[in-house]
Design a protein around this motif. Structure first.
Motif, mmCIF file in Angstrom:
data_model
loop_
_atom_site.group_PDB
_atom_site.id
_atom_site.type_symbol
_atom_site.label_atom_id
_atom_site.label_comp_id
_atom_site.label_asym_id
_atom_site.label_seq_id
_atom_site.Cartn_x
_atom_site.Cartn_y
_atom_site.Cartn_z
ATOM 1 N N TYR A 145 -16.482 1.933 -28.675
ATOM 2 C CA TYR A 145 -17.148 1.305 -27.352
ATOM 3 C C TYR A 145 -18.265 1.122 -27.674
ATOM 4 O O TYR A 145 -19.302 1.799 -28.227
ATOM 5 N N GLN A 199 -21.808 3.127 -27.991
ATOM 6 C CA GLN A 199 -21.618 4.606 -28.780
ATOM 7 C C GLN A 199 -22.449 4.490 -30.090
ATOM 8 O O GLN A 199 -22.563 3.333 -30.855
ATOM 9 N N ARG A 233 -12.944 7.493 -24.414
ATOM 10 C CA ARG A 233 -14.193 7.064 -24.840
ATOM 11 C C ARG A 233 -14.824 7.963 -25.651
ATOM 12 O O ARG A 233 -15.644 7.982 -26.568
ATOM 13 N N LEU A 234 -14.775 9.301 -25.147
ATOM 14 C CA LEU A 234 -15.571 10.450 -25.594
ATOM 15 C C LEU A 234 -14.774 11.410 -26.617
ATOM 16 O O LEU A 234 -15.306 12.413 -27.061
ATOM 17 N N ASN A 259 -15.670 13.236 -29.836
ATOM 18 C CA ASN A 259 -16.519 14.377 -29.907
ATOM 19 C C ASN A 259 -15.833 15.627 -29.554
ATOM 20 O O ASN A 259 -16.581 16.648 -29.652
ATOM 21 N N TRP A 295 -24.072 12.764 -26.483
ATOM 22 C CA TRP A 295 -23.145 12.110 -27.551
ATOM 23 C C TRP A 295 -23.814 11.829 -28.678
ATOM 24 O O TRP A 295 -23.428 12.204 -29.794
ATOM 25 N N GLN A 315 -23.612 13.985 -32.348
ATOM 26 C CA GLN A 315 -23.000 13.420 -33.822
ATOM 27 C C GLN A 315 -24.052 13.418 -34.764
ATOM 28 O O GLN A 315 -23.926 13.544 -36.015
#
Length: 468
Positions: A88, A91, A168-169, A172, A457, A461
């Protein structure tokens, strides 16, 4: 990744020039709605263009990989992407390698040592056949190595917006715990229409967990827990129903969150956990628990006494320590998870539970209190993004408490009511991730999805590889 704290008079354009990065990268990664409005004290995530890339509208993983001279497989593996179509705009991707220009006198061994990576991994990344044949000015690839952890995220929203958030997440997360399946006095479970969200989790390689609670009539119920924990026959019925629900939902196991259990049921609770493990482990299912944030074995209070850290650590696969809610809705204004208090809990937890079973709880929310605070009043829960928007709306400057490692601010609304807001930002979350590394924990557990926190996020990462 770097963290920039906005100073008086700064603009987004000026910040982009300072870091020599396109302004749209900062806008996208921080989800800035109005680039002309910044708040003094606001923490912004600034990607490192040598090591990270912010996905632009229309990007495909194949084109990004080609641009940086890596394979799609390498790029996906570095970012825990199970489905290349699930990327997306906004990100951040961590690049598998970053460049290093060899300086006079450097060797591959000294370069590997300076970056804290094994020489064998550096040799593999550089494809240099003879390690002695490197020269000043040569550019070599350095593998972007990070420690790995597991991540659990609790979900409470199971509509289309909740499904889209997990899509979307999801890269993670290791686990997604759907909250909640409440027990009934006869050993049955309440229903939860969570299947679309759990399906979205699986598309990202996330293992769904079903959260089992003693919640009834909008609160955790001590008597309900006692009914279950004091009856072996009801437990047998409950375990059978749990197994059936796991199979129906194609989940990976359960997370048991029994709260306000009577102190006299402490051993009954431990015995119940053993029965769960004896029944679920042979079927390949995980059993985990969530426990109150204790600082000693004999800590008093109905929230704490029945949570036996040592027993949980021995019995279940992992334990989510709920290291948040110091700044609770019905209490005085305070940081939700002040790091000094979190560390007190961890100092005790590691004496009772092996570190590789501890998941440190992390809040994805903040609170807005009316002040002067009055007993019996309740704060409003806000997301970190909403907190910054409030500061911008009322012209407040964000301050940062070094002891708590938490941002806060005060403002006066249209009715002349003063407020105090505590929340999380990139700085506070980085402090929490440093704590996870320092204590050598299994990972983290987020409470709760549905609260926009865009900076979390990329910070996650940049610090860790998420185990799947």
């Amino acid at each position: 990744m770097r963290i920039h704290v906005v100073q008086r008079g700064e603009s987004l354009w000026g910040i982009s020039q300072q870091y020599n990065i396109p302004i749209n990268q900062i806008i996208l990664i921080n989800e800035i709605d109005n680039p002309d409005i910044l708040v003094i004290g606001q923490a912004l995530v600034i990607p490192d263009l040598m090591r990270e890339y912010v996905i632009q509208p229309g990007d495909k993983l194949e084109s990004i990989a080609s641009r940086y001279g890596v394979t799609v497989r390498e790029l996906a593996a570095a970012n825990q992407i199970m489905n290349p179509s699930l990327i997306y705009a906004g990100q951040m991707l961590v690049l598998p390698y970053f460049p290093h220009v060899v300086r006079q006198g450097e060797s591959l061994w000294s370069i590997a040592s300076s970056y804290g990576i094994p020489l064998t991994q550096l040799l593999q990344a550089t494809s240099i056949l003879n390690p002695s044949l490197i020269y000043a000015g040569q550019t070599i690839r350095i593998p972007n190595i990070r420690p790995s952890i597991e991540v659990n995220a609790y979900a409470t929203e199971f509509d289309e917006a909740g499904r889209q958030e997990v899509l979307r997440l999801g890269r993670n997360f290791t686990y997604l715990s759907s909250f909640m399946y409440s027990i009934r006095e006869d050993g049955s479970l309440t229903e939860l229409q969570d299947k679309p969200v759990l399906d979205a989790a699986r598309l990202n390689g996330v293992a769904p967990l079903l959260t089992l609670t003693n919640f009834r009539n909008s609160e955790f119920n001590s008597d309900l827990a006692a009914t279950i924990l004091r009856s072996a026959s009801i437990q047998e019925t409950l375990i059978a129903n749990v197994i059936q629900e796991i199979r129906d939902k194609k989940a990976g196991g359960i997370n048991i969150d029994f709260e306000y259990v009577y102190p006299e049921d402490r051993e009954n609770y431990n015995a119940f956990l053993r029965r769960m493990v004896e029944s679920l482990h042979p079927l390949g299912y995980l059993v985990s628990t969530a426990v109150a944030p204790k600082t000693s074995a004999d800590q008093k209070g109905i929230l704490y006494e029945a949570h036996d850290y040592k027993a949980h650590g021995e019995i279940v696969d992992f334990v989510v320590v709920m290291t948040y809610e110091w700044g609770w809705a019905g209490g005085r204004p305070w940081a939700i998870a002040p790091i000094n208090e979190v560390r007190k809990v961890l100092d005790y937890a590691v004496t009772e539970i092996h570190r590789d079973k501890i998941m440190m709880g992390i809040p994805l929310y903040g609170r807005d209190w009316k002040i002067p605070w009055q007993q019996g009043t309740f704060a409003r829960t806000v997301s970190p993004k909403e907190a910054v928007q409030l500061a911008a709306r009322y012209g407040a400057s964000i301050q940062y408490n070094q002891t708590y490692q938490s941002p806060f601010f005060r403002y006066v609304d249209e009715s002349d009511q003063e407020h105090e807001v505590w929340f999380e930002d990139a700085r506070s979350i980085q402090a929490k991730y440093e704590t996870v590394k320092e204590y050598g924990l299994r990972g983290v557990g987020y409470w709760v999805l549905g609260s926009p926190f865009p900076q979390n996020w990329p910070v996650l990462q940049s610090n860790f590889i998420i185990q799947k």
